[in-house]
Design a protein around this motif. Structure first.
Motif, PDB file in Angstrom:
ATOM      1  N   MET A  32       0.968  -1.422  -0.208  1.00 42.80           N
ATOM      2  CA  MET A  32       0.110  -0.021   0.060  1.00 42.80           C
ATOM      3  C   MET A  32       0.790   1.116  -0.016  1.00 42.80           C
ATOM      4  O   MET A  32       0.487   2.189  -0.607  1.00 42.80           O
ATOM      5  CB  MET A  32      -0.841  -0.042   1.255  1.00 42.80           C
ATOM      6  CG  MET A  32      -2.211  -1.178   1.283  1.00 42.80           C
ATOM      7  SD  MET A  32      -3.036  -1.147   2.765  1.00 42.80           S
ATOM      8  CE  MET A  32      -3.681   0.347   2.739  1.00 42.80           C
ATOM      9  N   GLU A  33       1.971   1.090   0.870  1.00 41.05           N
ATOM     10  CA  GLU A  33       2.767   2.425   0.752  1.00 41.05           C
ATOM     11  C   GLU A  33       3.767   2.541  -0.545  1.00 41.05           C
ATOM     12  O   GLU A  33       4.123   3.523  -1.001  1.00 41.05           O
ATOM     13  CB  GLU A  33       3.965   2.176   1.932  1.00 41.05           C
ATOM     14  CG  GLU A  33       2.858   2.269   3.070  1.00 41.05           C
ATOM     15  CD  GLU A  33       3.882   2.033   4.393  1.00 41.05           C
ATOM     16  OE1 GLU A  33       5.300   1.502   4.284  1.00 41.05           O
ATOM     17  OE2 GLU A  33       3.844   2.137   5.694  1.00 41.05           O
ATOM     18  N   ASP A  34       4.207   1.335  -1.127  1.00 37.97           N
ATOM     19  CA  ASP A  34       4.753   1.657  -2.287  1.00 37.97           C
ATOM     20  C   ASP A  34       4.221   0.717  -3.678  1.00 37.97           C
ATOM     21  O   ASP A  34       4.710  -0.598  -3.820  1.00 37.97           O
ATOM     22  CB  ASP A  34       6.221   0.897  -2.042  1.00 37.97           C
ATOM     23  CG  ASP A  34       7.136   1.112  -3.248  1.00 37.97           C
ATOM     24  OD1 ASP A  34       6.696   1.508  -4.233  1.00 37.97           O
ATOM     25  OD2 ASP A  34       8.336   0.491  -3.205  1.00 37.97           O
ATOM     26  N   PRO A  35       3.367   1.164  -4.212  1.00 41.84           N
ATOM     27  CA  PRO A  35       2.352   0.464  -5.354  1.00 41.84           C
ATOM     28  C   PRO A  35       3.383  -0.266  -6.124  1.00 41.84           C
ATOM     29  O   PRO A  35       3.059  -1.361  -6.949  1.00 41.84           O
ATOM     30  CB  PRO A  35       1.470   1.351  -5.785  1.00 41.84           C
ATOM     31  CG  PRO A  35       1.324   2.455  -4.771  1.00 41.84           C
ATOM     32  CD  PRO A  35       2.489   2.512  -4.156  1.00 41.84           C
ATOM     33  N   ARG A  36       4.780   0.262  -6.493  1.00 45.29           N
ATOM     34  CA  ARG A  36       5.327  -0.243  -7.665  1.00 45.29           C
ATOM     35  C   ARG A  36       5.941  -1.612  -7.101  1.00 45.29           C
ATOM     36  O   ARG A  36       6.467  -2.326  -7.931  1.00 45.29           O
ATOM     37  CB  ARG A  36       6.432   0.726  -7.497  1.00 45.29           C
ATOM     38  CG  ARG A  36       6.431   1.935  -8.289  1.00 45.29           C
ATOM     39  CD  ARG A  36       7.502   2.896  -8.033  1.00 45.29           C
ATOM     40  NE  ARG A  36       7.894   3.253  -6.706  1.00 45.29           N
ATOM     41  CZ  ARG A  36       9.089   3.703  -6.205  1.00 45.29           C
ATOM     42  NH1 ARG A  36       9.783   4.518  -7.350  1.00 45.29           N
ATOM     43  NH2 ARG A  36       9.285   4.070  -5.138  1.00 45.29           N
ATOM     44  N   SER A  37       5.934  -1.857  -5.934  1.00 42.79           N
ATOM     45  CA  SER A  37       6.386  -3.465  -5.410  1.00 42.79           C
ATOM     46  C   SER A  37       5.331  -4.347  -5.627  1.00 42.79           C
ATOM     47  O   SER A  37       5.700  -5.676  -5.314  1.00 42.79           O
ATOM     48  CB  SER A  37       6.819  -3.116  -3.932  1.00 42.79           C
ATOM     49  OG  SER A  37       5.760  -3.048  -3.144  1.00 42.79           O
TER      50      SER A  37
END
Length: 238
Positions: free
Chosen positions: A180-185
């Protein structure tokens, strides 16, 4: 080692039961190595080792088929009763658990290859290491208990599955928060989540092997007995 097999008039029958038992333990050793290698390949991003894990699946399937044939032949030819019958039924069911553990190890290997191609995941490897060590130990100890017909050890291993489940839930919360904090992951972390799910299932199958052992030694079906009541249930009947 506790001895359960009867002293049959037919030495051939004794030999058939011992061969069946040895083939089961051989299959267990192959699967145990599969699990350890699958976890190592993931943690070290070792695609070659992951391929070796996948290749071992053929040996696991071959042993699965061999043991199934042996169980069927003994049932038809010897018409065993009492402990002998429980041994054959127990091994027949436990082999299915081993085959499923092997399948989960192969899934981990496939995901390792995917993650190696995409680049290492920034999160999740600590959780894989921790839960991987727990389930590897469960598989080893479950097979060791089976080899020694040790019910007390089987109960201890079965209880460890609760710890695996708790670690799995904690890891899921952490990884979902990270996505949720880093959608790229998201894509990479989802693959890590699938690895953790396979590890959690391996723990379940190790627990089931212990339940089949308890049935063999005690003649009790404890598959639906809550883990918290397992010790008391097993001690109720000698």
């Amino acid at each position: 080692m506790r001895e359960l097999t009867s002293d049959h008039i037919s030495q051939q029958f004794n030999a058939e039961l011992e061969t069946l038992r040895q083939h089961f333990l051989t299959m267990g050793g192959v699967v145990e190595n599969q699990v350890a290698d699958a976890i190592q390949s993931m943690l070290e991003s070792d695609g070659s080792l992951a391929e070796e894990v996948k290749d071992k699946d053929a040996m696991v399937n071959q042993l699965d088929g061999l043991i199934d044939e042996e169980c069927t032949r003994i049932l038809a030819k010897r018409q065993p009763a009492a402990t002998d019958l429980r041994m054959i039924l127990s091994i027949g069911k436990a082999v299915g658990e081993l085959e499923r553990i092997g399948d989960e190890a192969k899934k981990i290997a496939r995901l390792t290859i995917t993650l190696v191609e995409e680049g290492e995941s920034p999160r999740g490897y600590v959780e894989i290491n921790r839960i991987g060590q727990m389930v590897s130990r469960m598989v080893h100890d479950a097979l060791d208990a089976y080899a020694r017909l040790d019910v007390d050890a089987a109960v201890r291993v079965a209880k460890q599955d609760r710890n695996v489940d708790m670690e799995f839930k904690t890891a899921m919360r952490s990884l979902v928060t990270y996505m949720m904090e880093d959608p790229r992951s998201i894509t990479r972390v989802i693959n890590v989540i699938w690895v953790l799910r396979s590890l959690e299932r391996i723990g379940d199958h190790a627990q089931h092997i212990c339940q089949h052992l308890i049935y063999l030694v005690k003649g009790q079906d404890v598959r639906h007995v809550p883990v918290s009541q397992l010790s008391e249930k097993v001690s109720d009947k000698e």
